[in-house]
Design a protein around this motif. Structure first.
Motif, short mmCIF file in Angstrom:
data_model
loop_
_atom_site.label_atom_id
_atom_site.label_comp_id
_atom_site.label_asym_id
_atom_site.label_seq_id
_atom_site.Cartn_x
_atom_site.Cartn_y
_atom_site.Cartn_z
N TYR A 79 53.34 31.74 41.93
CA TYR A 79 53.80 32.66 42.49
C TYR A 79 54.87 33.08 42.88
O TYR A 79 55.67 31.69 42.04
CB TYR A 79 53.52 31.97 43.95
CG TYR A 79 54.04 31.22 44.90
CD1 TYR A 79 54.51 31.07 45.59
CD2 TYR A 79 53.77 30.02 44.54
CE1 TYR A 79 55.51 29.45 46.35
CE2 TYR A 79 54.60 28.16 44.78
CZ TYR A 79 55.01 28.79 45.70
OH TYR A 79 55.68 27.30 46.32
N ARG A 81 52.70 37.66 44.13
CA ARG A 81 51.97 36.39 45.13
C ARG A 81 53.42 36.01 45.83
O ARG A 81 53.68 35.45 44.70
CB ARG A 81 50.65 36.21 45.01
CG ARG A 81 50.62 34.96 44.12
CD ARG A 81 49.69 34.74 44.12
NE ARG A 81 49.00 34.69 42.97
CZ ARG A 81 47.59 35.73 44.07
NH1 ARG A 81 47.34 34.87 44.80
NH2 ARG A 81 46.92 36.54 43.24
N ALA A 109 48.29 31.21 45.01
CA ALA A 109 46.75 31.18 44.77
C ALA A 109 45.66 29.95 44.67
O ALA A 109 45.78 28.90 44.57
CB ALA A 109 46.03 32.30 43.84
N VAL A 165 40.57 32.44 41.16
CA VAL A 165 40.86 34.33 41.94
C VAL A 165 39.73 34.23 40.75
O VAL A 165 39.41 35.17 40.08
CB VAL A 165 42.39 34.76 41.14
CG1 VAL A 165 42.80 35.39 41.59
CG2 VAL A 165 43.33 33.68 40.81
N GLU A 224 39.25 39.14 41.06
CA GLU A 224 39.88 39.84 40.55
C GLU A 224 38.26 41.27 40.65
O GLU A 224 37.53 41.50 39.97
CB GLU A 224 40.89 40.53 39.82
CG GLU A 224 42.42 39.70 40.31
CD GLU A 224 42.54 40.16 38.92
OE1 GLU A 224 43.83 40.10 39.17
OE2 GLU A 224 42.52 39.08 37.86
N HIS A 275 43.70 40.39 49.20
CA HIS A 275 44.92 39.34 49.87
C HIS A 275 44.65 38.22 50.17
O HIS A 275 45.41 37.92 50.26
CB HIS A 275 45.86 39.83 49.78
CG HIS A 275 46.15 41.84 49.17
ND1 HIS A 275 46.33 41.65 47.64
CD2 HIS A 275 46.13 42.81 49.43
CE1 HIS A 275 46.40 42.87 47.58
NE2 HIS A 275 46.16 43.77 48.59
N THR A 307 42.34 34.41 50.58
CA THR A 307 41.87 33.12 50.39
C THR A 307 40.95 32.68 51.05
O THR A 307 40.74 32.84 52.33
CB THR A 307 42.61 31.86 50.78
OG1 THR A 307 43.70 32.40 49.29
CG2 THR A 307 42.26 30.97 49.84
N THR A 339 40.67 33.18 45.88
CA THR A 339 41.08 33.94 46.55
C THR A 339 41.21 34.79 45.76
O THR A 339 40.83 35.72 44.12
CB THR A 339 43.23 34.03 45.82
OG1 THR A 339 43.84 33.05 46.42
CG2 THR A 339 43.58 34.69 46.26
N GLU A 344 41.48 38.81 45.29
CA GLU A 344 42.32 40.33 44.96
C GLU A 344 41.74 41.51 44.64
O GLU A 344 40.65 41.49 43.57
CB GLU A 344 43.13 40.39 43.78
CG GLU A 344 44.21 38.39 44.25
CD GLU A 344 45.30 39.18 45.15
OE1 GLU A 344 45.27 40.11 45.95
OE2 GLU A 344 46.08 37.75 45.86
N ASN A 373 39.88 34.73 37.04
CA ASN A 373 40.95 32.96 36.31
C ASN A 373 40.79 34.32 34.74
O ASN A 373 41.19 33.78 34.08
CB ASN A 373 40.45 32.16 36.49
CG ASN A 373 40.19 31.61 37.86
OD1 ASN A 373 40.38 31.65 38.56
ND2 ASN A 373 39.97 30.33 38.02
#
Length: 168
Positions: free
Chosen positions: A48, A79, A83, A87, A89, A117, A119, A126, A128, A145
């Protein structure tokens, strides 16, 4: 966009924020448009962009802190908080939307108990949004990931999360 070159000794365990700032500033010194590569290198090293590095980068680049913060906050990839270990997405592009992406996104938000956005309360995932993974013919898609997964369903997503050690 290609990943920035790995700075081998730039992990948080190996150095502090001031040293990382000096190192990335030196690495990209004199390069036109070096702010984005610098921010990518910082995020790659730390996971981050910590707030305490912004004034150091601003001074080194002769920019205002607001200019750097504006870039960090404009691009969703960057970010300003770490995270979770996982992660997730979820693709939000039109092709995925037309093939059930909204239902998949709603399922992910409900299972994780957080919005994009955010967690999960247990700190494990997290969530996203991502705007096209390039797998439009295999919609809807997610990435966990950095690994893309196509033709996703809520049940398949639950299985993937379980494989990551996350209890949906």
């Amino acid at each position: 966009m290609p990943m920035p070159p790995v700075i081998t000794d730039a992990s948080p365990a190996n150095q502090g924020v001031p040293q990382l700032a000096r190192q990335v500033l030196q690495r990209y010194e004199g390069q036109q448009g070096n702010l984005l590569p610098i921010l990518h290198a910082v995020q790659h090293a730390m996971g981050y962009i910590p707030a305490e590095i912004v004034p150091l980068l601003a001074e080194g680049l002769q920019l205002s802190r607001a200019e750097i913060h504006g870039v960090v906050s404009f691009y969703p990839h960057f970010r300003d908080t770490p995270a979770a270990p996982v992660v997730l997405e979820v693709c939000r592009a039109e092709s995925c939307q037309s093939m059930g992406g909204e239902a998949l996104a709603q399922h992910a938000r409900q299972q994780l108990g957080c919005d994009f956005h955010g967690t999960a309360a247990n700190g494990a995932v997290t969530l996203e949004p991502v705007y096209c993974l390039g797998l439009c013919a295999q919609s809807p898609t997610v990435m966990i990931n950095g690994q893309p997964h196509a033709r996703m369903t809520p049940a398949k997503l639950d299985q993937l999360l379980l494989a990551e050690g996350v209890q949906p």
